[in-house]
Design a protein around this motif. Structure first.
Motif, short mmCIF file in Angstrom:
data_model
loop_
_atom_site.label_atom_id
_atom_site.label_comp_id
_atom_site.label_asym_id
_atom_site.label_seq_id
_atom_site.Cartn_x
_atom_site.Cartn_y
_atom_site.Cartn_z
N UNK A 174 1.67 102.23 -49.55
CA UNK A 174 0.70 102.26 -50.15
C UNK A 174 1.33 101.76 -51.17
N UNK A 175 0.26 100.99 -52.17
CA UNK A 175 0.69 100.62 -53.64
C UNK A 175 1.12 101.86 -54.07
N UNK A 176 0.22 103.20 -54.11
CA UNK A 176 0.95 104.40 -55.10
C UNK A 176 2.19 104.96 -54.20
N UNK A 177 3.34 103.56 -52.83
CA UNK A 177 4.22 104.37 -52.31
C UNK A 177 5.45 103.40 -52.86
N UNK A 178 4.63 102.55 -53.24
CA UNK A 178 6.42 100.98 -53.55
C UNK A 178 6.37 101.58 -54.61
N UNK A 179 7.76 101.54 -54.87
CA UNK A 179 8.88 101.45 -56.01
C UNK A 179 7.92 100.48 -57.83
N UNK A 180 7.53 99.49 -56.54
CA UNK A 180 7.34 99.20 -57.95
C UNK A 180 6.66 97.66 -57.95
N UNK A 181 5.75 96.98 -58.75
CA UNK A 181 6.17 95.50 -58.42
C UNK A 181 5.91 95.20 -59.80
N UNK A 182 6.62 94.14 -59.91
CA UNK A 182 6.65 93.91 -61.46
C UNK A 182 5.84 92.37 -61.36
N UNK A 183 4.73 92.44 -62.71
CA UNK A 183 3.98 91.54 -63.10
C UNK A 183 4.45 89.81 -62.62
N UNK A 184 4.39 88.80 -62.00
CA UNK A 184 4.28 87.55 -62.20
C UNK A 184 4.34 87.33 -63.58
N UNK A 185 4.74 86.07 -64.26
CA UNK A 185 4.99 85.30 -65.28
C UNK A 185 3.21 85.17 -65.73
N UNK A 186 2.49 85.52 -66.97
CA UNK A 186 0.99 85.62 -66.79
C UNK A 186 0.49 85.83 -66.07
N UNK A 187 0.33 87.25 -65.67
CA UNK A 187 -0.45 87.65 -64.53
C UNK A 187 -0.14 89.20 -64.70
N UNK B 273 -3.35 99.67 -48.67
CA UNK B 273 -2.20 99.26 -48.79
C UNK B 273 -1.71 98.10 -49.27
N UNK B 274 -0.38 98.26 -49.53
CA UNK B 274 0.96 97.36 -49.95
C UNK B 274 0.39 96.39 -49.62
N UNK C 15 5.73 112.96 -53.60
CA UNK C 15 5.39 113.01 -52.60
C UNK C 15 6.44 113.02 -51.35
N UNK C 16 7.91 113.48 -51.94
CA UNK C 16 8.93 113.62 -50.94
C UNK C 16 9.46 115.10 -51.77
#
Length: 356
Positions: A50-63, A72-73, A237-238
């Motif tokens: 899930x999106x809560x599990x991922x290490x992080x998604x950096x934003x794209x430029x101008x987003x 779900x990721x 969560x671990x």
């Protein structure tokens, strides 16, 4: 013969970032993506992530990045990428499976089956997901249970009631143990003693970790992942897996694999039903082999002491999602750097024609 100023191979985060910045600079280009739909490698990740599990998604430029929620990721990130492509009208062609890139003098030729694109510059943004690394151990072909790599991970419920050996010392192994230990019997094996950190991973620590990766790339050595130099941390969560001892009972690597388990160097044997190889990935750069970009040390050397994206052996070629830009934050920054590198290469080529 149509000639484009630049071709970007790959439409994951690094490729989209590069395309955005190329468009802002007014550079005519195409993005060739092997996938049938937007989302890069994210669309192939397991349903339980899930999106809560991922290490992080950096934003794209101008987003803005997708929300860190329970969705779900492999749905949220591809949806955000699709919106981004549409909003910025990025010139993406898919599916295109690039076989090789060749040098035709002043131009580079991108080959995909019977199709070809001629370009003055190239940005490789193919990442690592298509190149899972699976080490070979004696007897692994005799194992009658399941052997799965991270790329094949079907989610935790698949393993309920099975004895699972998780192999690998990175973040994926820690995550797998975190979800599997509370529901089934697990073992953990790594080549090296895990390095844990309990301090805050602030921007300064992140910069120090990236610098270690840059040093290898600057020397032309094969890159290590940024995660490999940051150390391991346990998320909330671990903690249940930690309480159950999943991380304390780590074993060194086994000596061989047998039909129903593994044999350690001291002769002891452990029966297992599943071997889950969390052994990482390698850069997907095989299609660049005809360009002979690798150094004698085995990697592709980049400019600016490893902090740039330009291949030292050919300044027409940029690599993003390689070495220090393999992380989500690094990939976004690398897109801007690569676009500027493309502009420099085009200006150099134009100056050469003018003086010639």
């Amino acid at each position: 013969m149509e000639i484009v100023q630049s071709v970007v191979i790959g439409a994951g985060q690094a490729g989209l970032s590069t395309s955005y910045h190329l468009k802002r600079l007014g550079i005519d280009h195409l993005v060739l993506d092997a996938n049938d739909a937007p989302g890069g490698a994210w669309q192939h990740r397991w349903d339980a992530l899930t999106m809560a599990d991922v290490h992080g998604v950096a934003e794209l430029p101008d987003a803005q990045p997708p929300a860190r929620d329970s969705k779900r990721a492999n749905e949220s990130v591809p949806a955000s990428f699709a919106d981004y492509e549409h909003e910025h009208a990025l010139p993406i062609i898919r599916p295109v499976h690039v076989d090789r890139v060749t040098d035709d003098g002043d131009l580079l030729v991108v080959h995909a089956g019977e199709r070809e694109w001629h370009t003055r510059t190239l940005v490789n943004a193919t990442g690592t997901w298509t190149q899972p690394f699976l080490p070979h151990y004696p007897g692994m072909e005799t194992f009658v249970g399941e052997q799965l790599h991270t790329i094949d991970y079907p989610g935790p419920e698949h393993f309920r009631g099975k004895r699972v050996l998780v192999v690998g010392g990175g973040a994926s192994a820690v995550q797998f143990l975190g979800v599997l230990a509370p529901i089934t019997d697990t073992l953990w094996a790594t080549r090296r003693e895990p390095v844990w950190r309990d301090d805050e991973f602030d921007p300064e620590a992140g910069a120090a970790a990236v610098a270690l990766v840059e040093q290898r790339v600057a020397q032309g050595l094969p890159p290590q992942s940024v995660v490999s130099v940051t150390g391991l941390m346990l998320r909330p969560q671990e903690r249940e897996a930690e309480r159950l001892g999943a991380y304390a009972d780590r074993r060194p690597m086994f000596q061989r694999i047998e039909a129903d388990g593994v044999r350690w160097a001291d002769g002891s044997f452990e029966q297992v039903d599943v071997i889950l190889w969390a052994t990482g990935f390698r850069p997907a750069i095989g299609h660049l082999a005809p360009l002979h970009l690798r150094s004698d040390a085995g990697g592709i050397q980049l400019d600016r002491n490893g902090r740039g994206t330009t291949a030292v052996k050919d300044s027409r070629i940029q690599l993003v999602g390689y070495g220090p830009s393999a992380s989500t934050i690094g990939a976004n920054r690398a897109g801007r750097t690569a676009a500027k590198g493309v502009r420099r290469a085009l200006e150099t080529a134009m100056a050469s024609v003018t003086t010639g």
